[in-house]
Design a protein around this motif. Sequence first.
Motif, mmCIF file in Angstrom:
data_model
loop_
_atom_site.group_PDB
_atom_site.id
_atom_site.type_symbol
_atom_site.label_atom_id
_atom_site.label_comp_id
_atom_site.label_asym_id
_atom_site.label_seq_id
_atom_site.Cartn_x
_atom_site.Cartn_y
_atom_site.Cartn_z
ATOM 1 N N PHE A 46 82.168 107.277 90.166
ATOM 2 C CA PHE A 46 81.547 108.514 89.667
ATOM 3 C C PHE A 46 80.119 108.253 89.189
ATOM 4 O O PHE A 46 79.203 109.023 89.479
ATOM 5 N N ASN A 47 79.931 107.156 88.473
ATOM 6 C CA ASN A 47 78.597 106.814 87.977
ATOM 7 C C ASN A 47 77.652 106.451 89.120
ATOM 8 O O ASN A 47 76.469 106.805 89.098
ATOM 9 N N LYS A 48 78.176 105.753 90.119
ATOM 10 C CA LYS A 48 77.348 105.329 91.247
ATOM 11 C C LYS A 48 76.840 106.524 92.055
ATOM 12 O O LYS A 48 75.708 106.516 92.546
ATOM 13 N N VAL A 49 77.690 107.531 92.209
ATOM 14 C CA VAL A 49 77.278 108.710 92.995
ATOM 15 C C VAL A 49 76.683 109.797 92.106
ATOM 16 O O VAL A 49 76.379 110.893 92.582
ATOM 17 N N LYS A 50 76.546 109.481 90.802
ATOM 18 C CA LYS A 50 75.949 110.414 89.830
ATOM 19 C C LYS A 50 76.655 111.771 89.821
ATOM 20 O O LYS A 50 76.017 112.834 89.769
ATOM 21 N N GLY A 51 77.977 111.722 89.920
ATOM 22 C CA GLY A 51 78.779 112.930 89.842
ATOM 23 C C GLY A 51 78.962 113.677 91.143
ATOM 24 O O GLY A 51 79.757 114.620 91.220
ATOM 25 N N ASP A 52 78.247 113.264 92.194
ATOM 26 C CA ASP A 52 78.346 113.941 93.496
ATOM 27 C C ASP A 52 79.509 113.344 94.285
ATOM 28 O O ASP A 52 79.327 112.606 95.255
ATOM 29 N N ILE A 53 80.722 113.665 93.862
ATOM 30 C CA ILE A 53 81.917 113.016 94.397
ATOM 31 C C ILE A 53 82.378 113.677 95.694
ATOM 32 O O ILE A 53 82.076 114.838 95.966
ATOM 33 N N ASP A 54 83.139 112.915 96.474
ATOM 34 C CA ASP A 54 83.771 113.429 97.691
ATOM 35 C C ASP A 54 85.235 113.731 97.367
ATOM 36 O O ASP A 54 85.976 112.848 96.926
ATOM 37 N N GLY A 55 85.656 114.961 97.586
ATOM 38 C CA GLY A 55 86.996 115.393 97.209
ATOM 39 C C GLY A 55 88.112 114.607 97.871
ATOM 40 O O GLY A 55 89.090 114.231 97.215
ATOM 41 N N LEU A 56 87.996 114.344 99.179
ATOM 42 C CA LEU A 56 89.044 113.616 99.887
ATOM 43 C C LEU A 56 89.148 112.180 99.402
ATOM 44 O O LEU A 56 90.251 111.632 99.254
ATOM 45 N N PHE A 57 87.995 111.567 99.148
ATOM 46 C CA PHE A 57 88.018 110.191 98.659
ATOM 47 C C PHE A 57 88.664 110.128 97.272
ATOM 48 O O PHE A 57 89.507 109.256 97.016
ATOM 49 N N VAL A 58 88.297 111.037 96.402
ATOM 50 C CA VAL A 58 88.887 111.070 95.063
ATOM 51 C C VAL A 58 90.385 111.345 95.152
ATOM 52 O O VAL A 58 91.181 110.761 94.402
ATOM 53 N N LEU A 59 90.788 112.215 96.084
ATOM 54 C CA LEU A 59 92.212 112.477 96.293
ATOM 55 C C LEU A 59 92.954 111.203 96.675
ATOM 56 O O LEU A 59 94.072 110.959 96.197
ATOM 57 N N SER A 60 92.354 110.382 97.525
ATOM 58 C CA SER A 60 93.005 109.128 97.927
ATOM 59 C C SER A 60 93.197 108.208 96.723
ATOM 60 O O SER A 60 94.263 107.597 96.568
ATOM 61 N N LEU A 61 92.196 108.113 95.841
ATOM 62 C CA LEU A 61 92.338 107.307 94.631
ATOM 63 C C LEU A 61 93.418 107.880 93.715
ATOM 64 O O LEU A 61 94.212 107.129 93.127
ATOM 65 N N PHE A 62 93.455 109.211 93.612
ATOM 66 C CA PHE A 62 94.455 109.864 92.766
ATOM 67 C C PHE A 62 95.865 109.585 93.290
ATOM 68 O O PHE A 62 96.793 109.326 92.495
ATOM 69 N N LEU A 63 96.051 109.626 94.596
ATOM 70 C CA LEU A 63 97.372 109.351 95.178
ATOM 71 C C LEU A 63 97.789 107.901 94.947
ATOM 72 O O LEU A 63 98.960 107.622 94.647
ATOM 73 N N PHE A 64 96.844 106.977 95.078
ATOM 74 C CA PHE A 64 97.140 105.583 94.750
ATOM 75 C C PHE A 64 97.589 105.466 93.288
ATOM 76 O O PHE A 64 98.538 104.743 92.965
ATOM 77 N N PHE A 65 96.899 106.185 92.410
ATOM 78 C CA PHE A 65 97.222 106.146 90.983
ATOM 79 C C PHE A 65 98.624 106.698 90.728
ATOM 80 O O PHE A 65 99.404 106.109 89.963
ATOM 81 N N ILE A 66 98.962 107.830 91.354
ATOM 82 C CA ILE A 66 100.300 108.412 91.186
ATOM 83 C C ILE A 66 101.369 107.435 91.656
ATOM 84 O O ILE A 66 102.406 107.246 90.993
ATOM 85 N N GLY A 67 101.133 106.792 92.810
ATOM 86 C CA GLY A 67 102.087 105.807 93.309
ATOM 87 C C GLY A 67 102.275 104.649 92.340
ATOM 88 O O GLY A 67 103.406 104.223 92.064
ATOM 89 N N ASP A 68 101.167 104.162 91.807
ATOM 90 C CA ASP A 68 101.238 103.060 90.836
ATOM 91 C C ASP A 68 102.047 103.468 89.607
ATOM 92 O O ASP A 68 102.882 102.699 89.103
ATOM 93 N N MET A 69 101.779 104.672 89.100
ATOM 94 C CA MET A 69 102.458 105.118 87.879
ATOM 95 C C MET A 69 103.952 105.337 88.109
ATOM 96 O O MET A 69 104.775 105.017 87.247
ATOM 97 N N LEU A 70 104.311 105.867 89.262
ATOM 98 C CA LEU A 70 105.731 106.066 89.554
ATOM 99 C C LEU A 70 106.478 104.740 89.571
ATOM 100 O O LEU A 70 107.578 104.628 89.003
ATOM 101 N N TYR A 71 105.878 103.721 90.194
ATOM 102 C CA TYR A 71 106.543 102.420 90.256
ATOM 103 C C TYR A 71 106.553 101.721 88.907
ATOM 104 O O TYR A 71 107.454 100.922 88.621
#
Length: 229
Positions: A46-71
Amino acid sequence: MGKLNASLILYILAGVLLVLAVFINNEDFALTVKPIILPAIFVYYFNKVKGDIDGLFVLSLFLFFIGDMLYLLGENEFYEIGLIIYALPYLLILFFLIKDLRFVFSKNKKLDYTFIGVLVFLSCLLFCVLNVLDNRPIELLVFYFVFGLELILMGVITTILFFHTNNKRIFFMIIAVTAFILSDLFFILNKEVFQLKLFKLINVSAQTLSYYFYVKYYLERDNLIKYST
């Protein structure tokens, strides 16, 4: 080399502490530090792109996070749904890579056939893993096959891109894909074959490393897209 920012330092520290938690077999410690890893690397992005995030990329990180938390909450209870969730960001990564591939071949029609060796090696690896697990339920084998197919496609496409572009973006992705493969392979071996501390250490180390290089890949990709438009 640029200075490490606070979020990247936090990511590295959390990753090291997670490996330590696995080494000393302290699940409470792992529950404390693992939820920090992906949010920290997201803040770095987020800091590197100065807030100009890509939705699909952020979604992929979020899905990885959900998987990690479930396990973390219960690997056995959430095993199948966790596999499905982990498979989804891989589809998004393949989407990015296929777009990269189309861009490369719009400018260069020649094809280097080195990828065939990677295809054969990864296919043989998948066959060997499925052969070891042939007495498992068919639904589970289907999940593992889908995971393996996604990883094979990622490996093949990144190999093709590397021999046609040879830039930092693809170099970062090669490391990320290698880490994905190691992480998933040793996760399955630890879950389905032998429960060894070494397997778990390789799994968590490779998984943590994969997130960093995946973010580095996308930052380079994002810069390339912005400068070419």
